[in-house]
Design a protein around this motif. Structure first.
Motif, mmCIF file in Angstrom:
data_model
loop_
_atom_site.group_PDB
_atom_site.id
_atom_site.type_symbol
_atom_site.label_atom_id
_atom_site.label_comp_id
_atom_site.label_asym_id
_atom_site.label_seq_id
_atom_site.Cartn_x
_atom_site.Cartn_y
_atom_site.Cartn_z
ATOM 1 N N ALA A 187 -4.923 1.351 9.179
ATOM 2 C CA ALA A 187 -5.540 0.022 9.336
ATOM 3 C C ALA A 187 -4.514 -1.073 9.054
ATOM 4 N N VAL A 188 -3.640 -0.838 8.081
ATOM 5 C CA VAL A 188 -2.614 -1.832 7.744
ATOM 6 C C VAL A 188 -1.574 -1.914 8.856
ATOM 7 N N SER A 189 -1.146 -0.757 9.362
ATOM 8 C CA SER A 189 -0.163 -0.742 10.458
ATOM 9 C C SER A 189 -0.687 -1.495 11.678
ATOM 10 N N LEU A 190 -1.949 -1.295 11.998
ATOM 11 C CA LEU A 190 -2.545 -1.970 13.154
ATOM 12 C C LEU A 190 -2.668 -3.474 12.913
ATOM 13 N N GLY B 159 7.898 6.986 9.622
ATOM 14 C CA GLY B 159 7.863 6.272 10.902
ATOM 15 C C GLY B 159 6.498 5.842 11.401
ATOM 16 N N ASN B 160 5.466 5.943 10.565
ATOM 17 C CA ASN B 160 4.126 5.603 11.065
ATOM 18 C C ASN B 160 3.980 4.121 11.391
ATOM 19 N N MET C 203 -8.530 -0.488 -1.062
ATOM 20 C CA MET C 203 -7.590 0.439 -0.415
ATOM 21 C C MET C 203 -6.717 1.169 -1.426
ATOM 22 N N PHE C 204 -6.699 0.692 -2.664
ATOM 23 C CA PHE C 204 -5.753 1.200 -3.643
ATOM 24 C C PHE C 204 -6.458 1.876 -4.814
ATOM 25 N N LYS C 205 -5.857 2.976 -5.295
ATOM 26 C CA LYS C 205 -6.462 3.723 -6.399
ATOM 27 C C LYS C 205 -6.519 2.878 -7.663
ATOM 28 N N GLN C 206 -5.463 2.073 -7.884
ATOM 29 C CA GLN C 206 -5.428 1.191 -9.052
ATOM 30 C C GLN C 206 -5.085 -0.221 -8.603
ATOM 31 N N GLU C 207 -5.678 -1.191 -9.286
ATOM 32 C CA GLU C 207 -5.419 -2.586 -8.928
ATOM 33 C C GLU C 207 -3.932 -2.927 -9.076
ATOM 34 N N GLN D 212 -7.292 -13.632 1.870
ATOM 35 C CA GLN D 212 -7.693 -12.429 1.141
ATOM 36 C C GLN D 212 -8.595 -11.635 2.075
ATOM 37 N N LEU D 213 -8.105 -10.508 2.540
ATOM 38 C CA LEU D 213 -8.847 -9.747 3.549
ATOM 39 C C LEU D 213 -10.046 -9.029 2.945
ATOM 40 N N PRO D 214 -11.168 -9.004 3.689
ATOM 41 C CA PRO D 214 -12.291 -8.146 3.280
ATOM 42 C C PRO D 214 -11.960 -6.692 3.616
ATOM 43 N N LYS D 215 -12.869 -5.797 3.317
ATOM 44 C CA LYS D 215 -12.650 -4.397 3.701
ATOM 45 C C LYS D 215 -12.514 -4.311 5.220
#
Length: 328
Positions: free
Chosen positions: A101-104, A130-131, A274-278, A304-307
């Motif tokens: 999702a971040v790459s896109l 290389g993703n 998206m992250f295990k820890q803040e 600040q992006l939503p989900k």
């Protein structure tokens, strides 16, 4: 055949052949992915030490798919799934993959910031597997004249090499420490999911303005400076950075350096979910190297992006961002 089924079929072929090669070559699954990807690209089995029975098993799997008829994004997603499986097996701090999702989303930003440019060159100085780079190439390949990738990890570079080959992308790859001298001409765009942490080579860090006054310097700070050193005037840098980039004890020198050589275009905070820890959360940091015709925006793009899964909220955010691009 649906798109998803096709992707699963490609993944199955990569996975099954990698499992066979891992056992026969007594290597890591990640290494086996690289080996099987090479076989797929060349259309032949390159491991001479394999017996005929094993070769026949591999050939049967390879014949189950026809890569010539499969698009690059399907291949990328299938190869990515295999790499993710391998990374769970042998976790190393530098073996992390930029989420799809971040790459896109980064690819969308590139389309906006590079709009109007007929052709450009691209560098990823911490290319990993290389993703991120191949996602961008799949969406903007018609505009990209040359793409460069650098990584100090030889296995990751090999995975990128195979990844790019299977998707038919020409990428020049360098297996080296990106913070040492680079023999690459300045580019129009740098994109990088920055390695976060301390750079152990204090002597090498002395070449940088953003180095720490005492102790180890932050590698992600050095990467930003190195990227700017290899950007043309007016070029853009799009980086994944830790949320606390400007809140640490070394932030002062980075801020002063950026003020001198670059214009901050935007800072987009990724969803914390998206992250295990803040403490591991990241943002997308967009800068432009100063040069003739470069104008500081009246207001930087601060978001600040939503989900990503919240479509309605994301659509609202994209509308606001598109408005910013129209007015900037």
């Amino acid at each position: 055949m649906s798109h998803l089924t096709e992707m699963e079929k490609v993944f199955s072929a990569i996975d099954q052949t990698a499992i066979i090669l891992r056992k026969e070559l007594n290597c890591l699954y990640l290494e086996a992915i690289a080996e099987t990807g090479e076989n797929m690209f060349h259309g032949e089995i390159l491991q001479d030490e394999l017996d005929e029975v094993t070769k026949k098993r591999l050939e049967r799997e390879y014949e189950s798919i026809n890569l010539e008829k499969i698009d690059g994004e399907t291949i990328r997603k299938a190869y990515q799934l295999a790499i993710l499986k391998g990374m769970k097996e042998a976790v190393q701090p530098n073996h992390q993959m930029t989420p799809d999702a971040v790459s896109l989303f980064v690819s969308y930003l590139i389309g906006k910031f590079m709009e109007g440019k007929s052709n450009y060159n691209l560098l990823d100085p911490a290319v990993g597997a290389g993703n991120l780079l191949t996602t961008i190439l799949n969406h903007h390949h018609q505009l990209i004249d040359a793409a460069y990738g650098i990584d100090v990890d030889d296995l990751l570079i090999k995975l990128t090499y195979v990844n790019a080959n299977l998707q038919k992308h020409g990428v020049q790859l360098f297996n080296q420490d990106s913070l040492q001298p680079l023999f690459i001409d300045p580019v129009d765009l740098v994109v990088c999911d920055l390695p976060v942490g301390y750079y152990p080579n204090d002597e090498g860090a002395k070449a940088y303005q953003v180095r720490a006054e005492e102790g180890h310097s932050y590698a992600h700070h050095l990467f930003i400076e190195q990227s700017l050193n290899h950007m043309k005037d007016g070029a853009y840098g799009i980086f994944l950075v830790p949320n606390n980039l400007f809140e640490t004890e070394q932030a002062k020198s980075l801020h002063a350096f950026l003020k001198e050589v670059a214009v901050i275009q935007g800072l987009i905070q990724l969803p914390l979910s998206m992250f295990k820890q803040e403490s591991m959360a990241k943002s997308i940091f967009i800068i432009q190297k100063k040069g003739e015709g470069v104008v500081t925006p009246k207001q930087a793009l601060l978001v600040q992006l939503p989900k990503f899964s919240n479509r309605e909220a994301m659509n609202d955010m994209m509308t606001q961002m598109n408005e910013w691009f129209r007015n900037c």
